[in-house]
Write an enzyme that holds these catalytic residues in place. Structure first.
Site, PDB file in Angstrom:
ATOM      1  N   HIS A 155      -3.950  -3.237  -1.533  1.00 43.42           N
ATOM      2  CA  HIS A 155      -3.340  -2.381  -0.504  1.00 43.42           C
ATOM      3  C   HIS A 155      -3.323  -3.037   0.870  1.00 43.42           C
ATOM      4  O   HIS A 155      -2.567  -2.634   1.734  1.00 43.42           O
ATOM      5  CB  HIS A 155      -4.094  -1.045  -0.436  1.00 43.42           C
ATOM      6  CG  HIS A 155      -3.831  -0.205  -1.646  1.00 43.42           C
ATOM      7  ND1 HIS A 155      -2.917   0.826  -1.651  1.00 43.42           N
ATOM      8  CD2 HIS A 155      -4.328  -0.266  -2.901  1.00 43.42           C
ATOM      9  CE1 HIS A 155      -2.872   1.362  -2.860  1.00 43.42           C
ATOM     10  NE2 HIS A 155      -3.721   0.724  -3.640  1.00 43.42           N
ATOM     11  N   ASP A 362      -1.572  -4.866   8.955  1.00 43.42           N
ATOM     12  CA  ASP A 362      -1.673  -3.722   8.059  1.00 43.42           C
ATOM     13  C   ASP A 362      -0.911  -4.057   6.787  1.00 43.42           C
ATOM     14  O   ASP A 362       0.179  -4.634   6.861  1.00 43.42           O
ATOM     15  CB  ASP A 362      -1.031  -2.493   8.732  1.00 43.42           C
ATOM     16  CG  ASP A 362      -1.794  -1.209   8.458  1.00 43.42           C
ATOM     17  OD1 ASP A 362      -2.407  -1.118   7.381  1.00 43.42           O
ATOM     18  OD2 ASP A 362      -1.773  -0.319   9.323  1.00 43.42           O
TER      19      ASP A 362
HETATM   20  C1  GDG Z   1      -4.567   1.225   3.239  1.00 44.48           C
HETATM   21  C2  GDG Z   1      -3.947  -0.008   3.917  1.00 44.48           C
HETATM   22  C3  GDG Z   1      -1.684   0.813   3.235  1.00 44.48           C
HETATM   23  C4  GDG Z   1      -4.767   9.536   8.749  1.00 44.48           C
HETATM   24  N1  GDG Z   1      -5.396  10.404   9.567  1.00 44.48           N
HETATM   25  C5  GDG Z   1      -5.358  11.598   8.973  1.00 44.48           C
HETATM   26  C6  GDG Z   1      -4.686  11.474   7.761  1.00 44.48           C
HETATM   27  N2  GDG Z   1      -4.326  10.196   7.639  1.00 44.48           N
HETATM   28  C7  GDG Z   1      -3.544   9.669   6.533  1.00 44.48           C
HETATM   29  C8  GDG Z   1      -2.179   9.214   6.971  1.00 44.48           C
HETATM   30  C9  GDG Z   1      -1.806   8.246   5.874  1.00 44.48           C
HETATM   31  C10 GDG Z   1      -3.162   7.689   5.470  1.00 44.48           C
HETATM   32  O1  GDG Z   1      -4.157   8.564   5.963  1.00 44.48           O
HETATM   33  C11 GDG Z   1      -3.419   6.329   6.104  1.00 44.48           C
HETATM   34  O2  GDG Z   1      -2.661   5.377   5.469  1.00 44.48           O
HETATM   35  P1  GDG Z   1      -2.301   4.001   6.145  1.00 44.48           P
HETATM   36  O3  GDG Z   1      -1.298   3.329   5.296  1.00 44.48           O
HETATM   37  O4  GDG Z   1      -1.771   4.250   7.516  1.00 44.48           O
HETATM   38  O5  GDG Z   1      -3.658   3.196   6.310  1.00 44.48           O
HETATM   39  P2  GDG Z   1      -5.056   2.868   5.472  1.00 44.48           P
HETATM   40  O6  GDG Z   1      -5.913   4.049   5.360  1.00 44.48           O
HETATM   41  O7  GDG Z   1      -5.649   1.711   6.197  1.00 44.48           O
HETATM   42  O8  GDG Z   1      -4.593   2.426   4.013  1.00 44.48           O
HETATM   43  C12 GDG Z   1      -2.525   0.308   4.404  1.00 44.48           C
HETATM   44  C13 GDG Z   1      -2.387   1.938   2.496  1.00 44.48           C
HETATM   45  O9  GDG Z   1      -3.710   1.548   2.106  1.00 44.48           O
HETATM   46  C14 GDG Z   1      -1.611   2.347   1.238  1.00 44.48           C
HETATM   47  O10 GDG Z   1      -1.382   1.257   0.415  1.00 44.48           O
HETATM   48  O11 GDG Z   1      -0.450   1.298   3.745  1.00 44.48           O
HETATM   49  O12 GDG Z   1      -1.936  -0.856   4.939  1.00 44.48           O
HETATM   50  O13 GDG Z   1      -4.755  -0.437   5.001  1.00 44.48           O
HETATM   51  O14 GDG Z   1      -1.270   8.919   4.781  1.00 44.48           O
HETATM   52  O15 GDG Z   1      -1.333  10.331   7.117  1.00 44.48           O
HETATM   53  N3  GDG Z   1      -4.476  12.485   6.901  1.00 44.48           N
HETATM   54  C15 GDG Z   1      -4.943  13.717   7.278  1.00 44.48           C
HETATM   55  N4  GDG Z   1      -5.617  13.905   8.449  1.00 44.48           N
HETATM   56  C16 GDG Z   1      -5.830  12.882   9.329  1.00 44.48           C
HETATM   57  O16 GDG Z   1      -6.414  13.098  10.396  1.00 44.48           O
HETATM   58  N5  GDG Z   1      -4.761  14.755   6.454  1.00 44.48           N
END
Ligand code: GDG
Length: 461
Positions: A155, A362
């Site tokens: 990821h 990222d």
């Molecule tokens: C890894 C990789 C890759 C965030 N704050 C809240 C919340 N979130 C949710 C977001 C989004 C998820 O969490 C975060 O996903 P990201 O992709 O931005 O980042 P990582 O957690 O670092 O994920 C990344 C991912 O895996 C998938 O392959 O894209 O590059 O690092 O969905 O909305 N959700 C809620 N409350 C929050 O305060 N409910």
């Protein structure tokens, strides 16, 4: 019947999902059909963990979990996975803390996973392992005699050979990944970097997407992850009426909302973003009292030192910006370290005029895609997106910025705030088409196709 067995460090058992910030359960929803299994750590520490997984059944899916000892978990999770691998794979060599005993603990937990999984695995299962916690799992399962299809998806980003070589066990890690049949990365660039590493560090032969090592062939390809855009857009539309969203909307008093949503992690570029916002207010005084920046960043990995330092730095920067620019009736920067419910988040994206997504690195960044999915067609907001997020490969109509340049971020936020409606609509139409096409379902389908396994819904048909 052949099952799909998902393996990840943490297992989102449905009742626990409410508070989880990560999106893996959403991304893999199409695979969670009756008969499938999800295996991983229970989240519990115990003195004498059993190798016989605890089984919980929910909506026909079996969630199989094991406990870990405190020492093994510390070395595996805090030490090697998040203290060495995470910084390395996010191009932060200066933050990489390698210790041999942590790596030994990482191997030990992977061996425990393999042994416990072996107790519930059937010979014709398809195993799909996720993320940097589980690089050696495939090799260990093969060693135990498992012969079914075996896939791995990373990821987070991957690094070029010159950087990977700083990791003392780089060769072992690359060889581990070559034990899988299929290895997926978020972008073509990461897949290319991995093939280069296999060639340079191990002398593997690269033939197109395939890497050949010790007589085994592994397909290494890009499989960008997506979101369920349709249902997220519907949720955003519904949630505008949500009480909390309405309270935020009311508190804006007509000001434009800029929003950032990130786990509190140094890869997300939060200090640079805050600094950029300060520059915006300094260099473009016309936006003072006209914009409100809301940064939601749920705390994460607080066991790791760097994360505690980051929190202190963000507290300091927030105080500095608000101290300098606040008016009695205007707080420029609101910053919350609590997680918001998913529906509230969707509604907040929808009412925002600017989405600010500026990670230093990222793998993909799902927030960028969620922001686009949530925007109203008639009066859409604008996405400011880091060139170093995997999402930027596809979302070229966003305002693409270098996250290391706070002035460039400030200029992009200014451009977003002053962009004519016609241009905002044009960009949104193009971005939305891409986010709605590259769905979570398409991501799963591509990966299973590569493994030669059919999607569960097709099996049932
Ligand atoms: C890894 C990789 C890759 C965030 N704050 C809240 C919340 N979130 C949710 C977001 C989004 C998820 O969490 C975060 O996903 P990201 O992709 O931005 O980042 P990582 O957690 O670092 O994920 C990344 C991912 O895996 C998938 O392959 O894209 O590059 O690092 O969905 O909305 N959700 C809620 N409350 C929050 O305060 N409910």
């Amino acid at each position: 019947m052949a099952r799909i067995v998902i393996v990840s460090n943490r297992v989102p058992i449905p009742k626990a999902r409410v508070t989880a910030a990560g999106g893996l359960a959403v991304a893999l929803r199409d695979l969670l059909v009756p008969g499938s299994m999800w295996f991983g750590w229970s989240g519990r520490l115990s003195d004498e963990p059993s190798l016989q997984p605890a089984l919980v059944e929910a909506r026909g899916v079996t969630y199989a979990t094991i406990d870990l000892t405190r020492e093994a978990h510390r070395a595996f999770y805090v030490g090697f996975a998040n203290g060495a691998l995470w910084p390395l794979l996010h191009f932060r060599l200066g933050l990489m803390h390698f210790r041999r005993e942590d790596y030994a603990g990482y191997l030990e937990v992977n061996a425990t996973f393999a042994a416990a999984l072996g107790n519930v695995l059937q010979p014709d299962d398809t195993v799909w392992a996720h993320d940097y916690h589980l690089l050696p799992l495939g090799r260990l399962l093969r060693k135990q005699g498992f012969t079914g299809p075996l896939g791995f998806f990373l990821h987070v980003p991957f690094v070029p050979p010159s950087m990977l070589e700083a990791m003392p066990v780089a060769r072992e890690l690359v060889a581990d990944l070559c034990s899988y049949d299929v290895v997926g990365f978020q972008t073509e660039e990461h897949a290319i970097d991995f093939r280069d590493c296999a060639h340079r560090l191990l002398g593997a032969t690269v033939e197109g997407e395939y890497v050949r090592l010790n007589g085994r062939r592994t397909r290494v390809f890009a499989d960008p992850i997506g979101i369920d855009a349709r249902s997220f857009a519907e949720e955003a539309e519904r949630s505008v009426g949500d009480k909390l969203v309405q309270r935020v909307f009311g508190s804006l008093s007509g000001r434009a909302l800029a929003i950032g949503v990130d786990r509190m992690d140094y890869s997300k570029g939060l200090p640079n973003r805050f600094e950029a916002y300060g520059r915006l207010l300094e260099r473009y005084p016309e936006h003072r009292s006209q914009i409100s920046f809301l940064q939601i960043c749920p705390r994460s990995r607080e066991e790791v030192d760097e994360y505690r330092k980051l929190r202190a730095e963000l507290d300091r920067l927030t105080g500095r910006i608000n101290g300098r620019f606040s008016e009695f009736d205007w707080t420029p920067l609101r910053y919350s370290t609590r997680a918001a419910p998913r529906a509230t988040l969707a509604g907040l994206y929808r009412i925002a005029r600017v989405g600010v997504v500026t990670p230093l690195r990222d793998g993909m960044n799902l927030v960028a895609k969620e922001f686009i999915a949530a925007q109203p067609d008639e009066d859409p907001g604008v996405l400011v997106l880091s060139k170093f997020a995997g999402a930027a490969q596809d979302l070229g109509e966003a305002l693409i910025v270098n996250p290391f340049d706070p002035d460039a971020i400030a200029d992009a936020i200014h451009q977003a705030l002053t962009m004519p409606l016609e241009e905002r609509r044009e960009r949104q139409v193009a971005l939305k088409a891409k986010v709605f096409e590259a769905t979570a379902s398409a991501y799963c389908q591509r990966f299973l196709d590569a493994l030669g396994t059919s999607m569960p819904a097709l099996q049932a048909a």
